[in-house]
Design a protein around this motif. Sequence first.
Motif, short mmCIF file in Angstrom:
data_model
loop_
_atom_site.label_atom_id
_atom_site.label_comp_id
_atom_site.label_asym_id
_atom_site.label_seq_id
_atom_site.Cartn_x
_atom_site.Cartn_y
_atom_site.Cartn_z
N TYR A 103 32.80 40.34 38.90
CA TYR A 103 33.77 40.49 37.81
C TYR A 103 34.98 41.36 38.16
N ALA A 104 34.85 42.18 39.20
CA ALA A 104 35.97 43.07 39.51
C ALA A 104 36.61 42.67 40.85
N ARG A 135 41.63 42.91 39.02
CA ARG A 135 41.72 41.69 38.22
C ARG A 135 40.33 41.28 37.74
N GLU A 136 40.19 41.06 36.44
CA GLU A 136 38.92 40.52 35.92
C GLU A 136 38.77 39.11 36.49
N SER A 139 35.89 35.62 33.83
CA SER A 139 35.99 35.20 32.44
C SER A 139 37.43 34.83 32.12
N TYR A 164 37.47 36.83 25.78
CA TYR A 164 36.87 38.01 26.40
C TYR A 164 35.92 38.71 25.45
N GLU A 168 32.60 42.44 28.71
CA GLU A 168 33.35 41.98 29.89
C GLU A 168 34.56 42.87 30.15
N ILE A 169 35.22 43.27 29.08
CA ILE A 169 36.39 44.14 29.24
C ILE A 169 35.94 45.53 29.71
N VAL A 172 34.94 45.86 33.60
CA VAL A 172 36.04 45.85 34.57
C VAL A 172 36.92 47.09 34.39
N TRP A 202 41.33 43.73 24.26
CA TRP A 202 41.40 44.29 25.62
C TRP A 202 41.93 45.72 25.56
N ASP A 244 43.62 40.99 33.12
CA ASP A 244 42.67 39.88 32.99
C ASP A 244 42.80 38.89 34.14
N ASN A 245 42.05 37.82 34.05
CA ASN A 245 41.94 36.89 35.16
C ASN A 245 43.28 36.19 35.47
#
Length: 369
Positions: A103-104, A135-136, A139, A164, A168-169, A172, A202, A244-245
């Motif tokens: 995830y990271a 960067r995530e 997700s 998200y 998940e937030i 990361v 977020w 985020d991604n």
Amino acid sequence: MPNPSLLILPGDGIGPEVMTEVRKVIDWFGTRRGLAFDVSEDLVGGAAYDAHGTPLTDATMEKAQSVDAVLLGAVGGPKYDALDFSVKPERGLLRLRKEMDLYANLRPAQCFDALADFSSLKKDVVAGLDIMIVRELTSGVYFGEPRGIITEGNERVGINTQRYTESEIARVARSAFELARKRGNKVCSMEKANVMESGVLWREVVQKIGDEEYPDVELSHMYADAGAMQLTRWPKQFDVIVTDNLFGDLLSDLAAMLTGSLGMLPSASLGAPMANGRPKALYEPVHGSAPDIAGQGKANPIACILSFAMALRYSFDRGAEADRLEGAVQSVLADGLRTADLMGPDGGSPVSTSEMGDAIVAALETSLN
Ligand code: IPM
Ligand code: MG
């Protein structure tokens, strides 16, 4: 204790040729530093598709789950453009990230002194630049459902979903705060809270983690578009950026180019700790497969070699050896060695991919004296 295990996935385009140089470096650490790895190699991306009809076989996926770290070259190429989405080379990489739950994604953007003239920005704006984008990676809009192309009335509609969860937030964000503590102690979080609910959440969650768990780290927030602007205006204002991604995909390319060459930058994708305490991890250069120069000995192997340095640091707790390898790269650049991507408009004669690899190994050897 058994040797740590490494799975090498060279992939497509310039992936295999840069990986050949990384193998020289890995071998050097084995013979000269007593740091032997059990190395296995397998296919990913177009190469796996050509052999097996899928960009990542289940067997390779299982192997990736069981090793201490994965080192990947690059995936993709025009040959595969017409393939169905589900078997495109990129799906192999995305499956690895998702199933390993990496995830990271750490993407350092560092300006090497010897290359400061290379940036499209003025030298004083980039000299000494050292920022880290977190960067995530598992997700957001890359994976959110619903997705697809549907038909509504007499036209088609393309759909992706930005999504998200709080956890998940939070995870990361913690990765970013932890890293900041080891660097400049500053985190800037980027989203679009002015337009997107996922951005509102977020911002809230990052602020809460900061307040409750990392009050010692300086935290700021920026809209991602303004962040892009600030990155080109005065990038040295940043230390760690967490985002985020999708924004991370864009901002990390932008940050990479500030440093003069995409061919120089490594990345680490980290997940939760395994039973042995090491994080699940995949290391890869930020650059792509560069099919236009593949097989010509023009590729710069430095990003991939520095990705192995990140593996030494983050998976194997060998920070001093990572420093040694990064120092070897600095010294060949200071000596004036340049691959084709680092040639200025005035020309000069570039060294080949393998000459660069050999020079780095020679600099490692010198580092022992
Ligand atoms: C990256 C790449 C990938 C991404 C592609 C190859 C799927 O651009 O790693 O930044 O979009 O994440
Ligand atoms: Mg990208």
